[in-house]
Design a protein around this motif. Structure first.
Motif, PDB file in Angstrom:
ATOM      1  N   PRO A  42       0.839  -1.200   0.000  1.00 16.62           N
ATOM      2  CA  PRO A  42       0.000   0.000   0.000  1.00 16.62           C
ATOM      3  C   PRO A  42       0.870   1.244   0.000  1.00 16.62           C
ATOM      4  CG  PRO A  42       0.162  -0.887   2.222  1.00 16.62           C
ATOM      5  CD  PRO A  42       0.917  -1.841   1.326  1.00 16.62           C
ATOM      6  N   GLU A  43       0.316   2.361  -0.416  1.00 18.02           N
ATOM      7  CA  GLU A  43       1.038   3.639  -0.343  1.00 18.02           C
ATOM      8  C   GLU A  43       1.203   4.017   1.128  1.00 18.02           C
ATOM      9  OE1 GLU A  43       3.304   6.158  -1.905  1.00 18.02           O
ATOM     10  OE2 GLU A  43       2.173   4.814  -3.235  1.00 18.02           O
ATOM     11  N   LEU A  44       2.452   4.259   1.554  1.00 16.95           N
ATOM     12  CA  LEU A  44       2.664   4.638   2.962  1.00 16.95           C
ATOM     13  C   LEU A  44       2.454   6.155   3.077  1.00 16.95           C
ATOM     14  CD1 LEU A  44       3.338   3.488   5.729  1.00 16.95           C
ATOM     15  CD2 LEU A  44       5.762   3.776   5.212  1.00 16.95           C
ATOM     16  N   ASP A  45       1.191   6.569   2.917  1.00 11.37           N
ATOM     17  CA  ASP A  45       0.911   8.009   2.954  1.00 11.37           C
ATOM     18  C   ASP A  45       0.762   8.471   4.400  1.00 11.37           C
ATOM     19  OD1 ASP A  45      -1.564   7.087   3.734  1.00 11.37           O
ATOM     20  OD2 ASP A  45      -2.539   7.502   1.821  1.00 11.37           O
ATOM     21  N   ARG A  46       0.554   9.767   4.580  1.00  4.92           N
ATOM     22  CA  ARG A  46       0.499  10.340   5.929  1.00  4.92           C
ATOM     23  C   ARG A  46      -0.587   9.676   6.784  1.00  4.92           C
ATOM     24  NH1 ARG A  46       4.438  12.773   8.612  1.00  4.92           N
ATOM     25  NH2 ARG A  46       3.523  12.325  10.619  1.00  4.92           N
ATOM     26  N   ALA A  47      -1.739   9.406   6.167  1.00  4.93           N
ATOM     27  CA  ALA A  47      -2.861   8.855   6.939  1.00  4.93           C
ATOM     28  C   ALA A  47      -2.507   7.468   7.472  1.00  4.93           C
ATOM     29  CB  ALA A  47      -4.105   8.790   6.060  1.00  4.93           C
ATOM     30  N   LEU A  48      -1.903   6.653   6.614  1.00  7.28           N
ATOM     31  CA  LEU A  48      -1.549   5.295   7.052  1.00  7.28           C
ATOM     32  C   LEU A  48      -0.443   5.360   8.095  1.00  7.28           C
ATOM     33  CD1 LEU A  48      -1.717   2.243   6.936  1.00  7.28           C
ATOM     34  CD2 LEU A  48      -0.329   2.266   4.844  1.00  7.28           C
ATOM     35  N   TYR A  49       0.537   6.225   7.830  1.00 11.16           N
ATOM     36  CA  TYR A  49       1.647   6.411   8.778  1.00 11.16           C
ATOM     37  C   TYR A  49       1.094   6.768  10.163  1.00 11.16           C
ATOM     38  CZ  TYR A  49       6.161   8.305  10.374  1.00 11.16           C
ATOM     39  OH  TYR A  49       7.317   8.546  11.054  1.00 11.16           O
TER      40      TYR A  49
END
Ligand SMILES: NC(=O)C1=CN([C@@H]2O[C@H](COP(=O)(O)OP(=O)(O)OC[C@H]3O[C@@H](n4cnc5c(N)ncnc54)[C@H](O)[C@@H]3O)[C@@H](O)[C@H]2O)C=CC1
Ligand SMILES: C[N+](C)(C)CC(=O)CC(=O)[O-]
Length: 341
Positions: free
Chosen positions: A291-298
């Motif tokens: 998955p994209e490790l974007d700010r929300a997931l981080y």
């Protein structure tokens, strides 16, 4: 070349730089002096392990506070190591932190590199280590995933460079994965495996390079799926952890995924399990792409872990983990006679 002999010093394109001090290569069982280069979470863990097994350890790390951090890590690990049982001559006094890399390795009989996971840094550092370390002494990298072929590119004598991939914390988790690169002398791989065995580790020796070695390849598959589920709101960080600690993780400490699933086939063992559940392999149970490790997931993962820690500091969690691993090792009869896990 026999297994007990040191790897050849056969040169690659660039002629080798002579070592600073002539130290005769030891047989794996006779090693007494180990150098640890990079003394963070893993390098420090290696230091604690080697001290507990009675080695003299020299350590070098360029960070200004590295010496203090290292002593703190070793002090925190020592009670767990005492519980496991120290080697007769083990002492934290056998640790010397050095001001230079050269001092750390000049009399080493084995070198464990645990610097940050950056390919250029590893390449340069391994070339420098190769130039400074006595001829014939094996140099192992703790890398979590870089192939040695890529890391040994700039070394003068790449034949002695191997991967020795540990698990956190190296002073408690027995496994080390050992593998060479295209220009590694196979004798260096055999030597390193024997050395780690003598130092109380459980060793998997790989005869070819596989991205992520074996265990990280497996762990990353699980980790990737876990991140997808958090990113999609399908599971919380707490659900993910509980699903393993109260589920398959309990079995995995005793048997691996293969034997565990063989028991899922009842009397029919793995053959029945494959006949019965084989078709589900085609079910869309995995997403494969990361998955994209974007700010929300981080943020979701970091906050989830803070919630799970429930006020416990990292040092408290480390002590809790160490007590738990020792209890599992004891309960499953996996403490070796000599006290090593
Ligand atoms: N953290 C983990 O769970 C695991 C990490 N590893 C591997 O171990 C290695 C070290 O990782 P960590 O200990 O987690 O990192 P870390 O960030 O805790 O420690 C790295 C240390 O290297 C030092 N350093 C920086 N530049 C350096 C240089 N040029 N030469 C020597 N040391 C230098 C830093 O000051 C720091 O103390 C990496 O290759 C990593 O992939 C392997 C298994 C598990
Ligand atoms: C997270 N990690 C990839 C650095 C983990 C490892 O390499 C091994 C471990 O300790 O699980």
């Amino acid at each position: 070349m026999t297994e007990s002999s040191a790897p050849s010093n056969a040169s690659a394109a660039t002629p080798p730089t002579p070592p600073a001090t002539p130290v005769p290569p030891a047989t794996p069982e006779d090693v007494r002096r180990v150098a640890c280069v990079g003394a963070g979470v893993i390098g420090g863990g290696w230091v604690a392990h080697f001290l507990a097994r009675g080695y003299d350890v020299t350590a070098w790390d360029p960070a200004p506070d590295a010496g203090t951090r290292l002593r703190r890590l070793v002090d925190a690990a020592w009670p767990a190591l005492e519980q496991l049982g120290l080697a007769a001559d083990a002492s934290t006094d056998r640790l010397t932190t050095t001001a230079t890399l050269e001092e750390a390795v000049s009399e080493a009989q084995f070198v464990q590199e645990s610097a940050p996971e950056k390919l250029d840094l590893k390449r340069e550092l391994l070339a420098e280590l190769d130039a400074l370390t006595p001829a014939g002494v094996v140099i192992a990298s703790s890398t979590s995933g870089y192939p040695m072929t890529d890391m040994q590119a700039e070394a003068g004598t790449p034949g002695r460079l191997v991967v020795g991939h540990p698990f956190n914390p190296p002073y408690l988790i027995p496994l080390v994965e050992v593998v060479g690169g295209e220009r590694t002398d196979p004798a260096a791989v055999r030597w390193a495996s024997r050395f780690y065995e003598a130092a109380g580790k459980s060793v998997i020796t790989m005869d070819r390079e596989v991205p992520g070695f074996i265990a990280n390849r497996l762990q990353e598959a699980l980790w990737r799926e876990a991140l997808h589920m958090v990113a999609n709101g399908e599971a919380t960080v707490g659900d993910i952890d509980l699903s393993i600690t109260e589920g398959p993780g309990l079995r995995w400490a005793i048997m691996g995924p293969m034997l565990t699933f063989a028991l899922a086939g009842g009397e029919g063992g793995m053959a029945h399990m494959l006949d019965h559940f084989g078709p589900s392999l085609k079910s869309p149970w995995t997403r494969l792409e990361a998955p994209e490790l974007d700010r929300a997931l981080y943020d979701a993962v970091v906050t989830g872990c803070d919630d799970a820690a429930d006020g416990r500091a990292i040092a408290d969690l480390v002590a809790e983990r160490d007590r738990g691993v020792i209890a599992v090792l004891r309960a499953t009869g996996r403490l070796r006679q000599d006290g090593a896990a």
